[in-house]
Design an enzyme around this catalytic site. Sequence first.
Site, short mmCIF file in Angstrom:
data_model
loop_
_atom_site.label_atom_id
_atom_site.label_comp_id
_atom_site.label_asym_id
_atom_site.label_seq_id
_atom_site.Cartn_x
_atom_site.Cartn_y
_atom_site.Cartn_z
N GLU A 1 -3.88 -2.29 -30.39
CA GLU A 1 -3.14 -3.23 -29.53
C GLU A 1 -1.83 -2.63 -29.00
O GLU A 1 -0.73 -3.05 -29.37
CB GLU A 1 -2.84 -4.53 -30.27
CG GLU A 1 -4.08 -5.37 -30.50
CD GLU A 1 -3.76 -6.76 -31.03
OE1 GLU A 1 -2.67 -6.95 -31.59
OE2 GLU A 1 -4.61 -7.65 -30.89
N GLU B 1 -11.66 -8.18 -31.88
CA GLU B 1 -11.21 -9.12 -32.90
C GLU B 1 -11.42 -10.53 -32.38
O GLU B 1 -10.83 -10.90 -31.36
CB GLU B 1 -9.72 -8.91 -33.22
CG GLU B 1 -9.40 -7.52 -33.76
CD GLU B 1 -7.92 -7.34 -34.06
OE1 GLU B 1 -7.18 -8.34 -34.10
OE2 GLU B 1 -7.50 -6.19 -34.24
C1 GAL Z 1 -4.14 -8.76 -33.95
C2 GAL Z 1 -4.09 -7.44 -34.69
C3 GAL Z 1 -4.70 -7.54 -36.06
C4 GAL Z 1 -4.23 -8.77 -36.75
C5 GAL Z 1 -4.56 -9.98 -35.93
C6 GAL Z 1 -4.16 -11.28 -36.57
O1 GAL Z 1 -3.10 -8.82 -33.03
O2 GAL Z 1 -4.74 -6.41 -33.98
O3 GAL Z 1 -4.36 -6.41 -36.82
O4 GAL Z 1 -2.86 -8.68 -36.96
O5 GAL Z 1 -3.88 -9.88 -34.70
O6 GAL Z 1 -4.49 -12.37 -35.76
#
Ligand code: GAL
Length: 633
Positions: free
Chosen positions: A144, A315
Amino acid sequence: MKRTLGVCYYPEHWPEDQWAEDAKRMVETGLSWVRIGEFAWSRIEPKPGQLKWDWLDRAVDVLGRAGLQIIMGTPTATPPRWMLDKHPDMLAVDDNGHARKFGSRRHYCFSHLGYREESRRITQLMAQRYGRNPHIAAWQTDNEYACHDTTLSYSEAARTGFRDWLAQRYQSTDALNRAWGNVFWSMEYGTFDQIDLPNLTVTEPNHPHLLAFARYSSDQVVAFNKVQANVLRANTDAPLIHNYMGRETSFDHYKVGADLDIASWDSYPIGFLSDRLEATPEHKQRYLRQGDPDLQAFHHDLYRTVGKGRWWIMEQQPGPVNWAPYNPAPLPGMARLWAWEAFAHGAETVCYFRWRQAPFAQEQMHAGLLRPDSEAAPALAEAAQVAREIETLPDVSEGQAQAALIFDYESCWGWNAQPQGADFDGFRLAFAAYRAARRAGLSVDILPPDTTDLSGYSVVLAPGLMTIHDTLRTALAHTKATALIGPRSGTKTDELSITSPMGPNLAGLDVTVALAESLPPTEAIPLKSGGHMVHWFEHLEGGADVTHETTDGKSAIMQHGNLCYLAGWPDQDTYFQIVRDAAIAQGVDAHDLPDGLRIRDCASHRFWINYAPEPVTYQGRTVPPADILWESL
Ligand code: GAL
């Protein structure tokens, strides 16, 4: 194409004797990918130069032999504490001049060449060790970029880099002074070494100075990523991916994407509704447990283009997150719907974040597919359901959408530098146009500002483009689509000065922007045809036909042939009417979809997606809440 599911996993968080059981359960759930490694630097290299691969070798082996394909992340978003002893000046510096400290993540400055070299070094070590490993089927660079407001850094390293970058771009301070208009307020420079970063000025810095720093900073993200991409390319044939974010405009994603094979993004619909979107309290309440019905789709369509057609969710929110002001649980069904919606927009893979909720550290309240005690969390069954369903869905073939929306990162930087009204924001305007098209039932392709070809589209949306690139000008001259250009499009030069003649200067479309005004939320300009212009309104002159007028007789939309210029930012209902009328004029079967219901068309299928908390009936079809239906076309 076979769609697949995966999950993010942190072997370093769990006892080693748990890995095999975790891997087995992942496979039983129907997951085929697992992402690891992206925060593990302190365990890979606990001391400078002391490399501990044994545990990671075993993790790769256990996961791979269970039948999972591994996405290996480079760990550069979390340099270990010892790195600061080696490079004390590697921290990013905020706009107040304070260094951001160690103790969370992303504590590095993109301009710091020493850290860039450390990032190359660890990437090379990982690539040499795992690049040909048969279980590693994809690589993720860093994690990110830009997250936690980390693109801009006002460090010494940035200042040095910025001066070099300016010298290359402008060649002489005379040219820079002319381009920026530095005669104003005696801001002229005699040498590049006199130019500082545009923070801590007494009043606002010169806008092109801000824009140049945004361009420079974006280039550093691109360069940082390219270093890793080059090293990985030399050592692996697996595809290279980065996981981008939602509503993140601080660097040019098209340019980072050009060096990678697949774009992915991290989709947290409920968190984003609460902390990343302008909407009424009623809207936020209605979609509290589902997320906004258009926000995920916008990013799916954007990242499809950033990935040159190949994109994933890296994610996917599985339950409550920990980082928004409030963190409600999703409605039952949403963890399934979000994945399906991504597939409907062409995603190859959706990975849930994360496998098991961690009982420790910053994200201990963030749900996973498993609870901390390894019992199933609600999303596990939904993921398993999606896994079963993708087995039965016939191939979904992509097609060209009916509408194109031009989205430009540089314009976002330009308008950040010079909003001229507190509510003017490049993303917000583009998203308003997107929402209008979606309510009309149109599927949308989001295209970059140097698009060369608009053939095949019925409607083209080009709001808020600081400049109109020459290629886009040519494409607009040839398109048969109804093009809705503006507001605030083509009104500035590349250096944020007012164009001469004043206005978009599109062939045939005789429109001059004589004056621009921004409006507070308490003011709206009524149109004769109903509805209002909000936030922004330009006073237009010129010979083009006036198709919409304000109640006091000003031009609200001017048109020549199929090119239209919008003087203002239409309120959401009005924007919808304008886009729908444009689609109907092109013979498109446009809709007025009920609140929460959305359509996504591929060449082979139509998907009906219901974000509403109640069943929605439309054209004789009822879609249950938090559900998605599909039919062959
Ligand atoms: C994203 C990140 C992850 C985790 C997640 C939590 O921004 O890539 O590592 O922190 O959020 O929602």
